[in-house]
Design an enzyme around this catalytic site. Structure first.
Site, PDB file in Angstrom:
ATOM      1  N   SER A  67      20.414   1.965   0.941  1.00  0.00           N
ATOM      2  CA  SER A  67      20.575   0.921   1.951  1.00  0.00           C
ATOM      3  C   SER A  67      19.300   0.812   2.767  1.00  0.00           C
ATOM      4  O   SER A  67      18.484   1.738   2.817  1.00  0.00           O
ATOM      5  CB  SER A  67      21.745   1.249   2.882  1.00  0.00           C
ATOM      6  OG  SER A  67      21.351   2.192   3.882  1.00  0.00           O
ATOM      7  N   ASP A  68      19.115  -0.317   3.443  1.00  0.00           N
ATOM      8  CA  ASP A  68      18.084  -0.384   4.466  1.00  0.00           C
ATOM      9  C   ASP A  68      18.634   0.296   5.720  1.00  0.00           C
ATOM     10  O   ASP A  68      19.807   0.680   5.784  1.00  0.00           O
ATOM     11  CB  ASP A  68      17.693  -1.840   4.732  1.00  0.00           C
ATOM     12  CG  ASP A  68      16.253  -1.978   5.228  1.00  0.00           C
ATOM     13  OD1 ASP A  68      15.733  -1.006   5.816  1.00  0.00           O
ATOM     14  OD2 ASP A  68      15.655  -3.042   5.023  1.00  0.00           O
ATOM     15  N   TRP A  69      17.781   0.451   6.713  1.00  0.00           N
ATOM     16  CA  TRP A  69      18.112   1.202   7.930  1.00  0.00           C
ATOM     17  C   TRP A  69      19.368   0.633   8.586  1.00  0.00           C
ATOM     18  O   TRP A  69      19.382  -0.500   9.052  1.00  0.00           O
ATOM     19  CB  TRP A  69      16.937   1.126   8.885  1.00  0.00           C
ATOM     20  CG  TRP A  69      17.076   1.915  10.161  1.00  0.00           C
ATOM     21  CD1 TRP A  69      18.009   1.741  11.136  1.00  0.00           C
ATOM     22  CD2 TRP A  69      16.231   2.985  10.601  1.00  0.00           C
ATOM     23  NE1 TRP A  69      17.819   2.619  12.160  1.00  0.00           N
ATOM     24  CE2 TRP A  69      16.728   3.398  11.862  1.00  0.00           C
ATOM     25  CE3 TRP A  69      15.127   3.632  10.080  1.00  0.00           C
ATOM     26  CZ2 TRP A  69      16.132   4.429  12.596  1.00  0.00           C
ATOM     27  CZ3 TRP A  69      14.527   4.651  10.807  1.00  0.00           C
ATOM     28  CH2 TRP A  69      15.031   5.051  12.044  1.00  0.00           C
TER      29      TRP A  69
END
Length: 726
Positions: free
Chosen positions: A269-271
């Site tokens: 995932s992204d942040w």
């Protein structure tokens, strides 16, 4: 380097408790780990995760810690605390360089040079790897048509073909040919899947709403190119795709990315993107967010704790099958194995070698070369190149600024940067009294004292060099802007200087295409420098003084005004297109106040010499699946300076099953020509290049008439017609 086999990895998985397995799916920043001396690379909101020290000790990966000694310490401390001795993976956003910073990717796209792009990625990998990193969150291959979006600076532009070529080049540079045994390389993570660059209004993290055909025709090709090149990781995007947030979108991730495109690596995932499924409105709480993400196939959750807090209970209650956890963890373990971490958890981290390799002269030389090839000359009435004997007034907020690295230059240090005034003095080999410097204005403020001082300095000069632009914080993640003109203070400075009626050369530093009204119309020359990296000032000076003939060509169109946006060359026609023969026809598709076309089109760029194109010759009037078409023309350098021309070939399908673009880039060639020299340039057009996604999403070509265009950019071309026969 020794790696373990699949059976051994499966055996390791069997020894792990459920909590240990899920901890492998957690990524944290450096500040969570014992032995870390700093927070590391922070790229999102820092919220309390509420996790135990035991969970931290079992975490599978760490984000944004660089420096060999730090990495060695943290890895060794981690291995002491991890029951099974499973090493962590160290990851970071090394987007356009580690310590040696290269031009931003949008600028690299303007070089149209895949070999230099690959070399820049290889150098970034070498510096990263010796400093302890294993994975870079790059390349970003999102196709972008809206310069209001701050992260346009991470893209290589608006064209799927050009973006695909650079995607491959970056992956090759980062990963090399033998990631396991070549410890000078790092694993690449292509991002952001999918269509992150199509956010409405150019606003960060915003909604994306596009058809399946648009997704496949324009946005997927560059991701697929990176996957075909062997990219080891994929990062999810923040946006929705077909109404569902990407990080919880099972159709997008499992059906398209894994089943159709064949990706079997690690999906991260992204942040904070997992917990953001709640804000999106598809998950009512953290448990539901964890459920959606793991069902979609997200292997690693970055900087939120939905997985470690809620997956154990979801598994024990039977809502999530443990096999989903096992397949995710096995992919993570397999990546660690590919990186050789089970044999050597420290991989390439080496403090002594780090001191010799990072920011070395060889790497800086490549940064300088790439910066000089990335700059685009947008206008020149003959004032460039400058002459050494000329007295220069260097004015503007970037005259002495070290803010030229751009966003995502985490390890770049301003103390290593040469300013433009110093570079010009060194290049011209003249005394400081012949290079007169004044700030003139700040980035977004101007005082009477500043502009009056600038006028006093300019009166003493033969030529004014005006260095203007955006600060690095005005682009990059979270850097969306509704008004993409230069700040008003800098436009006022230009107005004051123009009253002197002296030649003005404007150098623009920025992370996006800008509305250059008030600059291009008043300057005698405009050099688009972007954020050019560590050696940017020297590279710019090489161009200003003619030691390098500019060869950069735009990889993204520049609008006349923000009201045109999105504006891009490969647009569709309309049922009522504006005709040159009827410019005043109100009932056609046009603006009343500005042209339809961009100010500077895709592929545009000037040189210090002139190139003449000959007639286009075709090898035949028709093309078949088995018989490609040869397209040939002759290019002549009619000036008195050696130069590089980027010869570009475009194709239009005149009549399609669905509407087809007015032009599509299919090939190009960079040609070096001496004064008076001519060269024949030939392209091969195949039936495969004429295929596109039809209304039923089949990827085929249509028989019929096509136009082939050859020229210096997407606007200035000559045309011939041919037919596809079957």
């Amino acid at each position: 380097m020794i790696t373990v086999d699949n059976q051994q990895l499966s055996g390791l998985l069997e020894q792990m408790t459920l909590e240990e397995k899920i901890a492998q799916m957690l990524q944290l920043v450096a500040s969570y780990f014992v032995g870390s001396e700093d927070d590391g690379q922070i790229t999102g909101p820092m919220e309390s995760l509420g996790i135990t020290e035991e969970t931290v000790n079992q975490a599978g990966s760490i984000l944004g810690l660089g420096g060999a000694a730090k990495v060695i310490q943290v890895q060794q401390d981690h291995l002491k605390n991890d029951r099974l001795g499973i090493p962590m993976i160290f990851m970071a956003d090394i987007v356009h360089g580690y310590k040696t910073i290269f031009p931003i990717p949008l600028a690299i796209g303007c070089s149209w040079d895949q070999e230099l792009a690959e070399q820049s990625a290889a150098i970034a990998a070498k510096e990263s790897a010796v400093s302890g990193l294993h994975v870079t969150f790059a390349p970003m291959v999102d196709l972008v048509r809206d310069p209001r979006w701050g992260r346009v600076m991470e893209s290589t532009g608006e064209d799927p073909y050009l973006n695909s070529l650079f995607a491959r080049a970056f992956v090759r540079g980062f990963q090399g040919e033998d990631l396991t045994n070549d410890v000078s390389r790092v694993a690449a993570c292509v991002k952001h899947f999918a269509a992150y660059g199509a956010g409405e209004g150019g606003r960060e993290y915003n909604t994306v709403d596009l058809s399946e055909r648009q997704l496949r025709e324009y946005y997927l090709p560059a991701y697929k190119a990176a996957l075909d090149e062997g990219c080891e990781l994929v990062m999810t995007s923040f946006n929705t795709v077909h109404g569902s947030p990407a990080t919880g979108n099972r159709t997008l991730m499992r059906d398209l990315l894994r089943a159709e495109l064949g990706f079997d690596g690690v999906l991260i995932s992204d942040w904070g993107a997992v917990i953001e499924l709640i804000a999106h409105g598809v998950a009512e709480d953290e448990s539901a967010a964890a459920y959606l993400a793991v069902q979609a196939g997200v292997d690693i959750e970055m900087m939120t704790s939905c997985y470690v807090k809620h997956l154990p209970e979801l598994v024990r209650s039977g809502k999530v099958e443990e096999s989903l956890i096992d397949e995710a963890v096995l992919r993570i373990l397999n990546l660690k194995n590919k990186l050789g971490l089970f044999d050597n958890p420290l991989r390439g981290a080496d403090p002594e070698a780090e001191r010799a390799i990072v920011f070395c002269d060889e790497h800086r030389s490549v940064s300088r070369e790439l910066a000089s090839q990335s700059c685009v000359l947008l206008k020149n009435t003959g004032v460039l190149p400058l002459q050494a004997e000329q007295r220069i007034a260097l004015i503007g907020p970037f005259a002495q600024s070290k803010d030229i690295l751009g966003s995502w230059s985490w390890m770049g240090a301003e103390e290593d940067i040469m300013t433009l005034d110093t570079a010009i003095q060194a290049k011209a080999k003249i005394t400081s009294s012949n290079v007169l410097v004044a700030e003139g204005s700040g980035i977004d403020s101007i005082t009477e004292t500043q502009w009056k001082e600038a006028l006093d300095v300019a009166r003493q000069a033969d030529v004014i060099v005006l260095a203007v632009g955006e600060s690095s914080h005005m682009s990059g993640e979270g850097g969306s802007r509704a008004d993409i003109r230069l700040p008003e203070a800098q436009l006022q400075l230009m107005d004051h200087l123009r009253t002197l009626d002296k030649p003005i050369v404007t150098v623009v530093f920025n992370g996006r295409p800008l509305d250059l009204q008030g600059i291009h119309d008043q300057a005698d020359a405009v050099l688009e420098a972007w954020f050019p990296g560590s050696e940017g000032a020297t590279a710019i000076t090489d161009i200003l003084y003619g030691e390098v003939n500019p060869s950069g060509r735009l990889s993204m169109s520049f609008p006349h005004a923000v009201g045109q946006v999105p504006v891009y060359y490969n647009h569709f026609n309309t049922g009522r297109p504006q005709k040159e023969s009827e410019p005043d026809n109100r009932y056609s598709s046009k603006y009343l106040d500005i042209p339809n076309e961009p100010l500077f089109p895709f592929g545009y760029g000037l040189s210090y010499t002139e190139f003449k194109y000959g007639e286009i010759a075709l090898s035949a009037e028709g093309i078949t699946t088995d018989r490609p078409l040869q397209v040939t023309t002759t290019i002549t350098n009619t000036g008195d300076t050696a130069g590089v021309e980027v010869v570009q070939l475009y194709i239009r399908d005149i009549t399609g099953e669905v509407v087809r673009p007015m032009k599509e880039l299919k090939a190009f060639s960079k040609v070096l020509l001496q004064p008076g020299e001519s060269k024949e340039v030939s392209f091969t057009v195949t039936e495969e290049q004429l295929r596109y996604h039809h209304s039923d999403l089949s990827y085929t070509s249509d028989t019929g008439e096509f136009a082939v265009f050859v020229g210096a950019n997407s606007r200035d071309v000559s045309e011939r017609r041919f037919r596809l026969l079957k």
